[in-house]
Write an enzyme that holds these catalytic residues in place. Structure first.
Site, PDB file in Angstrom:
ATOM      1  N   ASP A  63      42.423  42.490  18.329  1.00 20.15           N
ATOM      2  CA  ASP A  63      42.678  43.710  19.087  1.00 20.15           C
ATOM      3  C   ASP A  63      41.440  43.965  19.938  1.00 20.15           C
ATOM      4  O   ASP A  63      40.371  44.271  19.420  1.00 20.15           O
ATOM      5  CB  ASP A  63      42.924  44.876  18.133  1.00 20.15           C
ATOM      6  N   TYR A 156      45.508  50.837  37.031  1.00 19.81           N
ATOM      7  CA  TYR A 156      45.453  49.401  36.760  1.00 19.81           C
ATOM      8  C   TYR A 156      44.571  48.693  37.780  1.00 19.81           C
ATOM      9  O   TYR A 156      43.711  47.863  37.426  1.00 19.81           O
ATOM     10  CB  TYR A 156      46.867  48.822  36.781  1.00 19.81           C
ATOM     11  N   LYS A 160      41.133  46.575  37.012  1.00 22.68           N
ATOM     12  CA  LYS A 160      40.992  45.160  37.349  1.00 22.68           C
ATOM     13  C   LYS A 160      39.811  44.951  38.294  1.00 22.68           C
ATOM     14  O   LYS A 160      39.106  43.929  38.213  1.00 22.68           O
ATOM     15  CB  LYS A 160      42.272  44.619  37.979  1.00 22.68           C
TER      16      LYS A 160
END
Length: 298
Positions: A63, A156, A160
């Site tokens: 994880d 997102y 990134k």
């Protein structure tokens, strides 16, 4: 052949890359969280793939939100093989919706998975890679960091971009340990992955509804138009094929950045300029040796 750890390998780019690397003869650990629960089917699928194709594809619990989990996963790999050659940073999570509708805490969770997760894995793996004097950090980025950026994907895209910046800085900082860096830059593949299908949504539905008054159906329009840009033969497996080519290349010859962009959103052109300027600047300050990994013998 290398021992390879792939993060976020329960599906999508991660699963495809893990299988393709195993097919190429590597020992591959497809890591994923909750291997006894939600991702138990992924574990079973990997085991069946390994059996059916007679390849060395294994799974390991990891994880990326937990340093303890990252440490344990890397320790498991090293315990079974005494070495680790490649870390593929693939784990990530996408969310969609108007930027304003996401709370700071929701943005932080996206950043935690996509950026801090790579840091946890690096802190677990790099001490070994540094000690052995070589290895490869392979980052799965996104053309969104420098190419076309359609709306409703801001958290997102921001995460990134942060991951890409981290990868670029790491490249110089690990080069003198003989560790290489490659950033694989996929474009928008609307088929063959579950990024859009599993994307999260903001909890602030009132703000979402307010935006719907002016931007009704925008996310569906974005998805449809991205799909229309891609050629009919665009295949998500091309990302996994690029990963295999990079891993299989001789030390010191691996490219810094590889674009796999069926939609052609312009990221490759921008990255070419940015990476050239980076190289020129390191030369100007007499740190040009950081542009390539030191050979293992050195």
């Amino acid at each position: 052949m290398s021992v390879i750890l792939v993060t976020g390998a329960s599906s999508g780019f991660g699963a495809l890359s893990a299988r393709a690397l195993a097919d190429a003869g590597h020992t591959v650990y497809a890591s994923m969280r909750d291997t006894a629960g939600r991702n138990a089917p992924g574990v079973a699928e990997a085991a069946e793939y390994a059996r059916r194709h007679a390849v060395d594809l294994r799974t390991v619990e990891l994880d990326v939100l937990s340093q303890e989990s990252a440490d344990t996963a890397v320790a498991t790999v090293l315990g079974e093989n005494k070495t680790l050659g490649v870390v593929v940073h693939n784990a990530g999570h996408m969310v969609t919706g108007p930027a304003e509708a996401f709370t700071p805490e929701e943005l932080a969770r996206v950043y935690d998975t996509n950026v801090l997760g790579t840091q946890r894995v690096n802190r677990a793996a790099l001490p070994h890679l540094r000690a052995q004097g070589g290895g490869l950090l392979l980052w799965i980025g996104s053309t969104s960091t420098r190419g076309g950026t359609p709306p409703y994907l801001a958290p997102y895209f921001a995460a990134k971009a942060a991951m890409d910046s981290l990868a670029v800085s790491y490249a110089a900082e690990v080069a003198r340990f003989g560790i290489e860096t490659t950033i694989i830059v996929p474009g928008s593949f609307t088929h063959g992955t579950n990024h859009f299908a599993r994307s999260g949504r903001p909890a602030d539905t009132a703000t979402v509804e307010a935006y719907e008054e002016r931007y009704a159906g925008l996310m569906e329009q974005v998805s449809e138009r991205l799909a229309a840009l891609a050629p009919a033969d665009a295949d998500v497996s091309s990302v996994a094929e690029a990963v295999v080519r990079v891993v299989g290349a001789p030390h010191g010859t691996r490219p810094f950045r590889v674009h796999i962009d069926p939609a052609g959103d312009g990221a490759e052109e921008v990255s070419e300029v940015a990476d050239r300027i980076r190289a020129e600047f390191l030369n100007r300050i007499s740190l040009e040796d950081l542009l390539a990994p030191r050979t293992p013998a050195a």
